[in-house]
Design a protein around this motif. Sequence first.
Motif, mmCIF file in Angstrom:
data_model
loop_
_atom_site.group_PDB
_atom_site.id
_atom_site.type_symbol
_atom_site.label_atom_id
_atom_site.label_comp_id
_atom_site.label_asym_id
_atom_site.label_seq_id
_atom_site.Cartn_x
_atom_site.Cartn_y
_atom_site.Cartn_z
ATOM 1 N N GLU A 1 68.037 64.950 73.204
ATOM 2 C CA GLU A 1 67.387 63.891 73.317
ATOM 3 C C GLU A 1 65.565 63.724 74.401
ATOM 4 O OE1 GLU A 1 67.678 61.159 71.281
ATOM 5 O OE2 GLU A 1 66.397 59.917 71.885
ATOM 6 N N ILE A 2 65.150 63.501 73.948
ATOM 7 C CA ILE A 2 63.740 63.359 74.923
ATOM 8 C C ILE A 2 63.488 62.247 75.961
ATOM 9 C CG2 ILE A 2 60.976 63.673 75.295
ATOM 10 C CD1 ILE A 2 61.316 65.801 72.671
ATOM 11 N N PRO A 3 63.687 62.390 77.055
ATOM 12 C CA PRO A 3 63.976 60.862 77.791
ATOM 13 C C PRO A 3 62.327 60.157 77.916
ATOM 14 C CG PRO A 3 64.232 63.073 79.515
ATOM 15 C CD PRO A 3 63.696 63.100 77.877
ATOM 16 N N LEU A 4 63.139 59.384 77.579
ATOM 17 C CA LEU A 4 61.676 58.197 78.218
ATOM 18 C C LEU A 4 61.423 57.810 79.161
ATOM 19 C CD1 LEU A 4 59.352 55.603 77.087
ATOM 20 C CD2 LEU A 4 61.089 53.976 76.800
ATOM 21 N N VAL A 5 60.665 58.281 80.312
ATOM 22 C CA VAL A 5 60.381 57.965 81.577
ATOM 23 C C VAL A 5 59.198 57.478 81.994
ATOM 24 C CG1 VAL A 5 60.280 59.587 83.692
ATOM 25 C CG2 VAL A 5 60.961 60.467 81.403
ATOM 26 N N ARG A 6 59.380 56.544 83.273
ATOM 27 C CA ARG A 6 58.344 55.660 83.642
ATOM 28 C C ARG A 6 58.400 56.297 85.179
ATOM 29 N NH1 ARG A 6 53.924 52.127 84.181
ATOM 30 N NH2 ARG A 6 53.620 51.346 85.304
ATOM 31 N N GLY B 1 66.892 67.742 84.473
ATOM 32 C CA GLY B 1 66.710 69.156 83.738
ATOM 33 C C GLY B 1 66.053 68.840 82.703
ATOM 34 N N MET B 2 64.850 67.937 82.737
ATOM 35 C CA MET B 2 63.692 67.230 82.257
ATOM 36 C C MET B 2 62.329 67.753 82.210
ATOM 37 S SD MET B 2 65.169 63.739 82.747
ATOM 38 C CE MET B 2 67.253 63.178 82.386
ATOM 39 N N PRO B 3 62.641 68.521 81.268
ATOM 40 C CA PRO B 3 61.008 68.779 81.232
ATOM 41 C C PRO B 3 59.729 68.396 80.938
ATOM 42 C CG PRO B 3 62.333 71.255 80.355
ATOM 43 C CD PRO B 3 62.998 69.836 80.804
ATOM 44 N N GLU B 4 60.751 68.331 79.388
ATOM 45 C CA GLU B 4 59.288 67.141 78.354
ATOM 46 C C GLU B 4 59.907 65.669 78.505
ATOM 47 O OE1 GLU B 4 60.221 68.819 74.261
ATOM 48 O OE2 GLU B 4 58.591 67.312 73.487
ATOM 49 N N VAL B 5 58.809 64.880 78.039
ATOM 50 C CA VAL B 5 59.779 63.823 78.664
ATOM 51 C C VAL B 5 58.310 62.531 78.188
ATOM 52 C CG1 VAL B 5 60.056 63.766 80.891
ATOM 53 C CG2 VAL B 5 57.829 63.349 80.468
ATOM 54 N N ARG B 6 58.578 61.426 77.176
ATOM 55 C CA ARG B 6 57.052 60.915 76.511
ATOM 56 C C ARG B 6 57.295 59.745 77.813
ATOM 57 N NH1 ARG B 6 61.145 57.490 73.438
ATOM 58 N NH2 ARG B 6 59.518 56.555 72.561
ATOM 59 N N LEU B 7 56.211 59.865 78.144
ATOM 60 C CA LEU B 7 55.706 58.897 79.254
ATOM 61 C C LEU B 7 55.580 57.566 79.052
ATOM 62 C CD1 LEU B 7 55.709 59.611 82.756
ATOM 63 C CD2 LEU B 7 52.972 59.638 81.778
ATOM 64 N N LEU B 8 55.898 56.729 79.809
ATOM 65 C CA LEU B 8 55.132 54.999 79.563
ATOM 66 C C LEU B 8 54.615 55.172 80.866
ATOM 67 C CD1 LEU B 8 58.994 52.744 80.099
ATOM 68 C CD2 LEU B 8 57.147 52.861 78.288
ATOM 69 N N SER B 9 53.203 55.105 80.595
ATOM 70 C CA SER B 9 51.894 55.037 81.234
ATOM 71 C C SER B 9 50.971 54.198 80.538
ATOM 72 C CB SER B 9 51.682 56.265 81.882
ATOM 73 O OG SER B 9 50.540 55.693 82.646
ATOM 74 N N ASN B 10 50.382 53.862 80.671
ATOM 75 C CA ASN B 10 49.071 53.426 80.289
ATOM 76 C C ASN B 10 47.691 54.089 81.003
ATOM 77 O OD1 ASN B 10 50.459 50.941 78.659
ATOM 78 N ND2 ASN B 10 49.656 49.341 80.171
ATOM 79 N N ASN B 11 47.728 55.007 82.190
ATOM 80 C CA ASN B 11 47.459 55.548 83.060
ATOM 81 C C ASN B 11 47.341 57.496 82.392
ATOM 82 O OD1 ASN B 11 45.945 56.314 85.541
ATOM 83 N ND2 ASN B 11 46.960 55.758 86.810
ATOM 84 N N PRO B 12 45.896 58.018 81.481
ATOM 85 C CA PRO B 12 45.983 59.101 81.247
ATOM 86 C C PRO B 12 46.076 59.919 82.743
ATOM 87 C CG PRO B 12 44.074 57.801 81.212
ATOM 88 C CD PRO B 12 45.011 56.693 81.280
ATOM 89 N N ALA B 13 45.320 59.474 83.854
ATOM 90 C CA ALA B 13 45.192 60.334 84.607
ATOM 91 C C ALA B 13 46.965 60.242 85.073
ATOM 92 C CB ALA B 13 44.333 59.485 86.063
ATOM 93 N N LYS B 14 48.246 59.640 84.994
ATOM 94 C CA LYS B 14 49.644 60.289 85.274
ATOM 95 C C LYS B 14 49.836 61.451 84.600
ATOM 96 C CE LYS B 14 51.643 56.265 86.993
ATOM 97 N NZ LYS B 14 52.325 55.186 86.548
ATOM 98 N N VAL B 15 49.398 61.386 83.853
ATOM 99 C CA VAL B 15 49.833 61.727 82.095
ATOM 100 C C VAL B 15 49.113 63.392 82.197
ATOM 101 C CG1 VAL B 15 49.514 62.658 79.664
ATOM 102 C CG2 VAL B 15 49.644 60.401 80.574
ATOM 103 N N GLU B 16 48.288 63.352 82.221
ATOM 104 C CA GLU B 16 47.146 64.425 83.351
ATOM 105 C C GLU B 16 48.315 65.116 84.455
ATOM 106 O OE1 GLU B 16 45.521 66.733 81.201
ATOM 107 O OE2 GLU B 16 46.049 65.318 80.108
ATOM 108 N N ALA B 17 48.283 64.274 85.854
ATOM 109 C CA ALA B 17 49.215 65.183 87.112
ATOM 110 C C ALA B 17 50.314 65.477 86.530
ATOM 111 C CB ALA B 17 48.819 63.561 87.880
ATOM 112 N N LEU B 18 50.590 64.744 85.830
ATOM 113 C CA LEU B 18 52.429 65.332 85.345
ATOM 114 C C LEU B 18 52.168 66.545 84.486
ATOM 115 C CD1 LEU B 18 54.609 62.694 84.792
ATOM 116 C CD2 LEU B 18 54.361 63.693 86.352
#
Length: 211
Positions: A60-65, A158-175
């Motif tokens: 299961e891919i975790p939903l992460v904030r 142990g979560m190298p892959e996530v679904r990210l709860l965010s409106n911020n594209p910079a946060k996605v890019e930073a991760l």
Amino acid sequence: MKSNVVTSVEMKIDWSAQTILPIEFRGREVMLDARAYQGVEPHVQALALIHRAKDTANDEIPLVRVHSGCVTGDIFHSLKCDCYAQLQAAMDRITSTPVGVLIYLPYHEGRGIGLVNKIRAYALQDQGLDTVDANIEIGAPIDAREYDLAAHILFDLGMPEVRLLSNNPAKVEALRAEGIKVSEQVAIHTEPSIYNKRYLETKRVRMAHKL
Ligand SMILES: [Zn+2]
């Protein structure tokens, strides 16, 4: 690649501790796996709250904030920003999904410039500046947040892959820059107040948030 990741986790996380934390959320009791982390610099600390439903599949891919701490918003429900509304919406999703994680970063206060600078910037905004120009005026970066500790925490979990709860594209890019695979960006919608309309508009127009 894997050995690099392990090396950087060892470098970036100095301490961690773990407990079970029962919380009250919207009238119900929720049991969370709580883990505290400290980076190489002692003030760089984070809390990871993990919700895992029973009989959850391992793949299961975790939903992460990844939530930046905000004393005025998160604790006192300030209407000048949307932090509290976003935190509540994120906790709602995280505690009702098979695997949900909230990573709370107190040292991200005021987009990483600290509480005093944030309040100074608020005072300038009262004189008409937007959030970006107010930070420029006080000589603070527009956004000083770093996401290396958050990424290392995800690797530690142990979560190298996530679904990210965010409106911020910079946060996605930073991760992503830290090696986390963000397979989906899940938007959070909150209702604007009369006090944060301009704050949200600046996020949208000047910081490319999807609002
Ligand atoms: Zn806030």
